[in-house]
Motif scaffolding. Structure first.
Motif, PDB file in Angstrom:
ATOM      1  N   ALA A  18      28.616  45.247  44.348  1.00  0.00           N
ATOM      2  CA  ALA A  18      28.910  44.636  45.652  1.00  0.00           C
ATOM      3  C   ALA A  18      28.245  43.275  45.798  1.00  0.00           C
ATOM      4  O   ALA A  18      28.758  42.401  46.506  1.00  0.00           O
ATOM      5  N   ALA A  19      27.142  43.074  45.130  1.00  0.00           N
ATOM      6  CA  ALA A  19      26.424  41.796  45.248  1.00  0.00           C
ATOM      7  C   ALA A  19      27.224  40.644  44.667  1.00  0.00           C
ATOM      8  O   ALA A  19      27.029  39.493  45.076  1.00  0.00           O
ATOM      9  N   THR A  20      28.151  40.903  43.772  1.00  0.00           N
ATOM     10  CA  THR A  20      28.887  39.819  43.110  1.00  0.00           C
ATOM     11  C   THR A  20      30.347  39.756  43.531  1.00  0.00           C
ATOM     12  O   THR A  20      31.068  38.884  43.070  1.00  0.00           O
ATOM     13  N   GLU A  21      30.820  40.664  44.406  1.00  0.00           N
ATOM     14  CA  GLU A  21      32.237  40.693  44.787  1.00  0.00           C
ATOM     15  C   GLU A  21      32.512  39.773  45.973  1.00  0.00           C
ATOM     16  O   GLU A  21      31.619  39.441  46.750  1.00  0.00           O
ATOM     17  N   THR A  22      33.785  39.421  46.110  1.00  0.00           N
ATOM     18  CA  THR A  22      34.202  38.597  47.249  1.00  0.00           C
ATOM     19  C   THR A  22      34.225  39.450  48.503  1.00  0.00           C
ATOM     20  O   THR A  22      34.233  40.682  48.439  1.00  0.00           O
ATOM     21  N   ARG A  23      34.243  38.774  49.628  1.00  0.00           N
ATOM     22  CA  ARG A  23      34.245  39.478  50.915  1.00  0.00           C
ATOM     23  C   ARG A  23      35.461  40.376  51.043  1.00  0.00           C
ATOM     24  O   ARG A  23      35.363  41.500  51.518  1.00  0.00           O
ATOM     25  N   LYS A  25      37.330  41.750  48.644  1.00  0.00           N
ATOM     26  CA  LYS A  25      37.238  42.887  47.745  1.00  0.00           C
ATOM     27  C   LYS A  25      36.201  43.878  48.282  1.00  0.00           C
ATOM     28  O   LYS A  25      36.399  45.094  48.230  1.00  0.00           O
ATOM     29  N   LEU A  26      35.111  43.351  48.788  1.00  0.00           N
ATOM     30  CA  LEU A  26      34.061  44.195  49.353  1.00  0.00           C
ATOM     31  C   LEU A  26      34.587  44.958  50.577  1.00  0.00           C
ATOM     32  O   LEU A  26      34.340  46.157  50.732  1.00  0.00           O
ATOM     33  N   ALA A  27      35.359  44.292  51.439  1.00  0.00           N
ATOM     34  CA  ALA A  27      35.935  44.937  52.621  1.00  0.00           C
ATOM     35  C   ALA A  27      36.901  46.037  52.203  1.00  0.00           C
ATOM     36  O   ALA A  27      36.945  47.114  52.817  1.00  0.00           O
ATOM     37  N   ALA A  28      37.685  45.790  51.161  1.00  0.00           N
ATOM     38  CA  ALA A  28      38.631  46.798  50.664  1.00  0.00           C
ATOM     39  C   ALA A  28      37.872  48.015  50.127  1.00  0.00           C
ATOM     40  O   ALA A  28      38.265  49.175  50.352  1.00  0.00           O
ATOM     41  N   ARG A  29      36.763  47.771  49.424  1.00  0.00           N
ATOM     42  CA  ARG A  29      35.962  48.891  48.894  1.00  0.00           C
ATOM     43  C   ARG A  29      35.304  49.679  50.011  1.00  0.00           C
ATOM     44  O   ARG A  29      35.207  50.895  49.958  1.00  0.00           O
ATOM     45  N   VAL A  30      34.859  48.944  51.060  1.00  0.00           N
ATOM     46  CA  VAL A  30      34.265  49.626  52.222  1.00  0.00           C
ATOM     47  C   VAL A  30      35.312  50.526  52.871  1.00  0.00           C
ATOM     48  O   VAL A  30      35.036  51.682  53.214  1.00  0.00           O
ATOM     49  N   GLU A  31      36.518  49.998  53.050  1.00  0.00           N
ATOM     50  CA  GLU A  31      37.590  50.796  53.664  1.00  0.00           C
ATOM     51  C   GLU A  31      37.938  52.007  52.795  1.00  0.00           C
ATOM     52  O   GLU A  31      38.138  53.106  53.307  1.00  0.00           O
ATOM     53  N   LYS A  32      37.979  51.798  51.471  1.00  0.00           N
ATOM     54  CA  LYS A  32      38.281  52.903  50.552  1.00  0.00           C
ATOM     55  C   LYS A  32      37.173  53.960  50.630  1.00  0.00           C
ATOM     56  O   LYS A  32      37.452  55.154  50.681  1.00  0.00           O
ATOM     57  N   ALA A  33      35.908  53.502  50.650  1.00  0.00           N
ATOM     58  CA  ALA A  33      34.776  54.430  50.728  1.00  0.00           C
ATOM     59  C   ALA A  33      34.818  55.202  52.055  1.00  0.00           C
ATOM     60  O   ALA A  33      34.553  56.411  52.094  1.00  0.00           O
TER      61      ALA A  33
END
Length: 135
Positions: A18-23, A25-33
Motif C-alpha cells: 500500500a505504501a507504493t500504490e496509487t490512490r 489502486k489503494l481505494a480499490a483495494r480498500v473497497e475490495k477488502a
C-alpha cells in the motif's frame, strides 16, 4: 489455524504494498477488502444463525421428548390406577355378593325356625286341646 496465518501474511503484504500504490489502486483495494470483510461477517452471522437454529431445534427435540415421556408415564400410571380401581371394585363386589349369600342363608334359617315355631305351636295347641278333652 493455517488459514489464519495465511490471512495475516496477506494483510502484512498488502500493508507493505500500500505504501507504493496509487490512490486509485489503494481505494480499490480498500473497497475490495471491505467487501470481503462484509462477506466474511455475513458468513459468520449465517453460521451463527444456523448454529443458533440448530441449538434451538435440539432443545425443542429435548422438550418434545420430555413432554412425550411425561405423557406416556402419566398414561401408564393412569392405566395402572384404573386397573387397581377395577380390581378393588371387583373385590368389593365379591364381598357384597358373599354378604348377600350370607343374608339369604340367614333368611332361610329364620324361615325354617319360623316354620318349626308354627308347627311346635300347633302341636302344643293340639296337646292342650287333647288334655282339655280328657278332663
Amino acid at each position: 489455524m493455517a488459514d489464519l496465518a495465511k490471512r495475516a501474511k496477506a494483510a502484512e503484504d498488502a500493508a507493505d504494498a500500500a505504501a507504493t500504490e496509487t490512490r486509485e489502486k489503494l481505494a480499490a483495494r480498500v473497497e475490495k477488502a471491505r467487501a470481503e470483510a462484509d462477506g466474511d461477517a455475513e458468513k459468520l452471522r449465517a453460521n451463527a444463525n444456523a448454529a443458533e437454529q440448530d441449538l434451538a431445534d435440539y432443545w425443542q427435540q429435548i422438550q418434545t421428548g420430555w413432554k412425550d415421556h411425561v405423557r406416556k408415564t402419566r398414561a401408564t400410571l393412569q392405566e395402572k390406577h384404573l386397573k387397581h380401581d377395577a380390581a378393588r371394585a371387583a373385590r368389593q363386589a365379591d364381598r357384597a355378593e358373599a354378604n348377600a349369600a350370607d343374608a339369604i342363608a340367614f333368611a332361610i334359617g329364620a324361615i325354617q325356625e319360623a316354620e318349626y315355631a308354627v308347627l311346635d305351636a300347633a302341636l302344643a295347641r293340639a296337646d292342650a286341646e287333647d288334655a282339655k278333652a280328657a278332663t
